[in-house]
Structures are given as C-alpha cells and as structure tokens.
Enzyme design. Structure first.
Site, PDB file in Angstrom:
ATOM      1  N   CYS A 198       0.795   5.130   3.270  1.00 51.25           N
ATOM      2  CA  CYS A 198       1.940   5.808   4.127  1.00 51.25           C
ATOM      3  C   CYS A 198       3.306   5.697   3.801  1.00 51.25           C
ATOM      4  O   CYS A 198       3.541   4.875   3.032  1.00 51.25           O
ATOM      5  CB  CYS A 198       1.335   5.062   5.592  1.00 51.25           C
ATOM      6  SG  CYS A 198      -0.022   5.118   6.272  1.00 51.25           S
TER       7      CYS A 198
ATOM      8  N   TYR B 191      -9.481  30.958  -0.225  1.00 44.34           N
ATOM      9  CA  TYR B 191      -9.504  29.526  -0.432  1.00 44.34           C
ATOM     10  C   TYR B 191     -10.193  29.108   0.792  1.00 44.34           C
ATOM     11  O   TYR B 191      -9.940  28.359   1.589  1.00 44.34           O
ATOM     12  CB  TYR B 191      -8.358  28.770  -0.414  1.00 44.34           C
ATOM     13  CG  TYR B 191      -7.231  29.471  -1.746  1.00 44.34           C
ATOM     14  CD1 TYR B 191      -7.262  28.978  -2.931  1.00 44.34           C
ATOM     15  CD2 TYR B 191      -6.171  30.443  -1.387  1.00 44.34           C
ATOM     16  CE1 TYR B 191      -6.439  29.501  -3.935  1.00 44.34           C
ATOM     17  CE2 TYR B 191      -5.301  30.974  -2.058  1.00 44.34           C
ATOM     18  CZ  TYR B 191      -5.459  30.489  -3.307  1.00 44.34           C
ATOM     19  OH  TYR B 191      -4.597  30.890  -4.549  1.00 44.34           O
TER      20      TYR B 191
ATOM     21  N   CYS C  41       0.910  -1.342   0.043  1.00 39.16           N
ATOM     22  CA  CYS C  41      -0.131  -0.052   0.097  1.00 39.16           C
ATOM     23  C   CYS C  41       0.874   1.432   0.085  1.00 39.16           C
ATOM     24  O   CYS C  41       1.896   1.329   0.742  1.00 39.16           O
ATOM     25  CB  CYS C  41      -1.031   0.101   1.019  1.00 39.16           C
ATOM     26  SG  CYS C  41      -1.635   1.649   1.507  1.00 39.16           S
TER      27      CYS C  41
ATOM     28  N   GLN D 147     -10.853  19.271   6.784  1.00 36.07           N
ATOM     29  CA  GLN D 147      -9.610  18.532   7.615  1.00 36.07           C
ATOM     30  C   GLN D 147      -9.991  16.970   8.033  1.00 36.07           C
ATOM     31  O   GLN D 147     -10.803  16.869   8.709  1.00 36.07           O
ATOM     32  CB  GLN D 147      -9.074  19.463   8.910  1.00 36.07           C
ATOM     33  CG  GLN D 147      -8.441  20.659   8.283  1.00 36.07           C
ATOM     34  CD  GLN D 147      -6.992  20.715   7.570  1.00 36.07           C
ATOM     35  OE1 GLN D 147      -6.503  19.709   7.702  1.00 36.07           O
ATOM     36  NE2 GLN D 147      -6.547  21.463   6.892  1.00 36.07           N
TER      37      GLN D 147
ATOM     38  N   GLU E 295     -13.825  31.430  -2.542  1.00 32.20           N
ATOM     39  CA  GLU E 295     -13.833  30.109  -2.652  1.00 32.20           C
ATOM     40  C   GLU E 295     -14.101  30.003  -3.920  1.00 32.20           C
ATOM     41  O   GLU E 295     -15.102  30.292  -4.639  1.00 32.20           O
ATOM     42  CB  GLU E 295     -14.662  29.244  -1.765  1.00 32.20           C
ATOM     43  CG  GLU E 295     -14.979  27.803  -1.871  1.00 32.20           C
ATOM     44  CD  GLU E 295     -13.381  27.107  -2.012  1.00 32.20           C
ATOM     45  OE1 GLU E 295     -13.247  26.178  -2.899  1.00 32.20           O
ATOM     46  OE2 GLU E 295     -12.605  27.353  -1.139  1.00 32.20           O
TER      47      GLU E 295
ATOM     48  N   CYS F 256      -0.468  23.065   3.697  1.00 34.21           N
ATOM     49  CA  CYS F 256      -0.295  21.703   3.624  1.00 34.21           C
ATOM     50  C   CYS F 256       1.111  21.240   2.898  1.00 34.21           C
ATOM     51  O   CYS F 256       1.229  19.969   2.899  1.00 34.21           O
ATOM     52  CB  CYS F 256      -1.369  20.956   3.189  1.00 34.21           C
ATOM     53  SG  CYS F 256      -1.726  21.403   1.286  1.00 34.21           S
TER      54      CYS F 256
END
Length: 388
Positions: A104, A245, A101, A216, A269, A340
């Site tokens: 992560c 945003y 996977c 979030q 937005e 982010c």
C-alpha cells in the site's frame, strides 16, 4: 545458453541511510511525493528525492533508501513528521510504513485525501503527456469498507513455517503478517489456488475465469466498468464492435447483447486460456468471434474492415502507437479506453488526437484504495462523428 543478470553499478558513493529535513513538494505518479535537497558543494543546485509515506506541504525527516552520488534522483522514506497535513491519519494497518510491507502507498492518508491525490495525478499526466486540461475527479466505487476489505485476490508470500508474508517496497525481502487489511474476508490466495476455474457474476451473467486468470480485484469494478463503457459507447443493434485485450470476454458479452443478432463482436486476447474461457462466456452469441494472439499481430493480419465501436483495455503499459493507429485505420465512431495507468492513457490519447479523435469524456474510479493506482475510462470520438 546461460543468461547473466546485468548488475546496476553504483555511480559514486552511496547516500543510503542519510537523513534530511525537507518540505515536501507535489504528489507524483507512483505513490510518492517530490522533495528536493541541496547538492553538497554546488551553488544552489538541488537533487530530486522521491519520498514515500509523506504528503504535499508537510515538513518531514526523510531517510535515503536508494541513491548514489551520480544518480539523477534518489528515493527515500519519511521516517518522522514535524509538520503534518490535515489529510494525514494513523495507518490502519500495523504493517504499513517505512521498511515494512510495500503493498500500500497511502495508508497514512484519509480516503478523501487519497482520492484528491489521485485526481491531481490524473490531471497532471494529461496536462504533461497529452497537453490537455481535463476536468475529472476520482470517484468512489461501492464494495470496500473505508478503503479496506476489498481485494478479492491476493498474491501472498509464504514463510518457511507456512505463515503469511508480503514483500517490502522494491525488494525481494519479506514482512511476515497476520492478515492483510485490504484483502476481502473470502479473498483467494493466488499463490496456492488450485487449477479449477472459478465463476464470477456481473449483472446476473456468469463468467468462467481461470483460477489465476485476470479479473478485476475490487468487487465493484466489473459492474462499474461495464456500465461506464456501455454508457459511453451507446451500442446500437447491427453495429460491429472490437473488444481488444478482451480477457474472458467481459465487455464483449455485453456488447454482443446490445448489437444483437444483426451485429458482430470480435474479441482479441493474447492469453490462450482466457480465450478458451471467452468462447464459453460468449457461447450464446453466435456472431461473436474470439481471436487468439497479441493485439497488434492479430490486427495486422485479420479483421481488416470497418468497425463502429472499440473497447480498449490494455495492460499497464497501454496500447501504444502501433495499436492506436491500427484502431484508427478501422474508423470506429467511438472508442472506450479502460486504463489502469493514467500516464499510458494520456500518451495514447495524444496519439488518438493526432489521428483525428477527440477526448469526449473521462471518468476515474478509486478501484484500488490505499494504493496509488487508479482506473480511468476515456471516450474518444472521431471529429466528424456525432454520438447518438
């Protein structure tokens, strides 16, 4: 008109599948470490390999997963470890590791070690892209269980028999799974969720959000980010604020409460459905305005007036120069930048610095444990501005 996907042509012989023993170099932005291997037939020349599932200073055997003779760099996985780091742990998830996977990056790293790596990445991005040395440490946020059980929404892939699966790293192929350990017990599967909006709560205020809309994913994130932004900006009654945003109006709502009836908040937005929810979420604040459209285009045509405060929460690619200069043109005393991606943040902070705004404060939060992602909040202040 039919569109044809442009295929990437190999630049020579493929080296996929080759194995090399290396001493791993520093962590890099993106969840991998940098290693170097000799270029065959050269006089001491080396080739960069971006290695996943490794840690700095480890000695590992890597298997090349992407790379041809003419590529500037290759990619590889650490398939065995001959000298391990003290931060290495047994991955809690059975689906983590080479060829498995891709969700992560850091299952093989202790939680403290993960935050150390992310701290190095944030500092390095600011040093390299903004030419700034920043004193920042990635902070824990309440809401996960030793880095697990935190993701409130997961975009699963479903197998033909209805089972769950995840994508392999940089691949469309899938890995069937029984469960995702970073998913919260009540996580929403966004691949099958219905169309009815959901309600989210922050500091006792309810926010309407589309079933597949942005919110979030770490349960501690909205409160942490709101508290940090308000602490950084210290909004005062009567001030005017831009929320760019803005999503469904998370920051705009709390700004509106702080600036009061004598103040003004404008939320911009690009997603029309998010704007509709923002209007619902801001309905109690009659002087709050929601503007629909991409931020640069709206600012080019509207709200061409001074603002005291700006909250900037762009997507991963950042605000970019055009939007930064549009903000500066409105001469806010302070800007809270929620990011982010530390590289995009550092580039935009450099642009703000050129335009007369200094980086006053910076915090970083571990809102995505087990992954390489990190959330930052930066405070930018005009050189001639004194914070209250």
């Amino acid at each position: 008109m039919t569109r044809h996907t442009r295929q990437r042509h190999p630049k020579g012989a493929s080296h996929v599948g080759e194995r090399h023993t290396v001493v791993v170099g520093p962590i890099a932005h993106g969840g991998h470490c940098v290693a170097r291997i000799p270029v065959e037939g050269s006089d001491g020349e080396t080739r960069v390999v971006f290695v996943r599932h490794a840690l700095p200073d480890e000695e590992v055997v890597i298997e090349i997963t992407e790379g041809t003779e003419g590529d500037r760099f290759w990619r590889g996985d650490a398939v065995s470890v001959t000298r391990s780091s003290e931060a290495r742990v047994e991955a809690p998830c059975p689906y983590a590791g080479p060829g498995a996977c891709g969700g992560c990056d850091f299952q093989h790293v202790s939680i403290a070690g993960q935050r150390d790596l992310k701290t190095v990445v944030v500092r390095e991005q600011f040093r390299r892209l903004a030419k700034m040395d920043v004193d920042v440490e990635v902070e824990a946020v309440p809401g996960d269980v030793d880095g697990l059980a935190w993701r409130t929404r997961v975009d699963y892939v479903h197998t033909e028999d209805g089972g769950l699966a995840m994508r392999r790293h940089r691949s469309r192929s899938v890995v069937p799974i029984d469960e995702c350990l970073i998913a919260a017990p009540d996580a929403i599967d966004t691949s099958v969720s219905g169309s009815a909006p959901r309600l989210e709560s922050v500091h006792g205020r309810e926010f309407q959000v589309a079933a597949d809309g942005f919110w979030q994913v770490h349960p501690g994130a909205p409160t942490t980010l709101v508290d940090t932004v308000l602490d950084f900006l210290d909004p005062q009654p009567g001030e005017k604020a831009l929320d760019l945003y803005a999503g469904v109006g998370l920051f705009a709502r709390f700004l509106a409460e702080r600036v009061g009836e004598s103040g003004r908040v404008v939320a911009i937005e690009g997603n029309s459905l998010a704007c509709a929810h923002a209007r619902e979420n801001l309905t109690e604040h009659r002087r709050a305005v929601v503007g629909v459209g991409t931020v640069d285009r709206v600012l080019a045509k509207s709200f061409d007036e001074p603002f005291d405060l700006v909250v900037l929460d762009p997507p991963r690619e950042g605000a970019r120069r055009k939007v930064v200069l549009q903000i500066v043109d409105r001469a806010p005393r302070a800007v809270a930048y929620v990011a982010c991606d530390p590289a995009s943040l550092a580039r935009d902070v450099a642009t703000f610095a050129e335009a007369g705004y200094r980086l006053e404060r910076l915090r970083a939060f571990d809102l995505f444990p087990m992954t390489s992602h990190v959330e930052c909040v930066a405070l930018l202040v005009k050189h001639d501005s004194d914070l209250r």
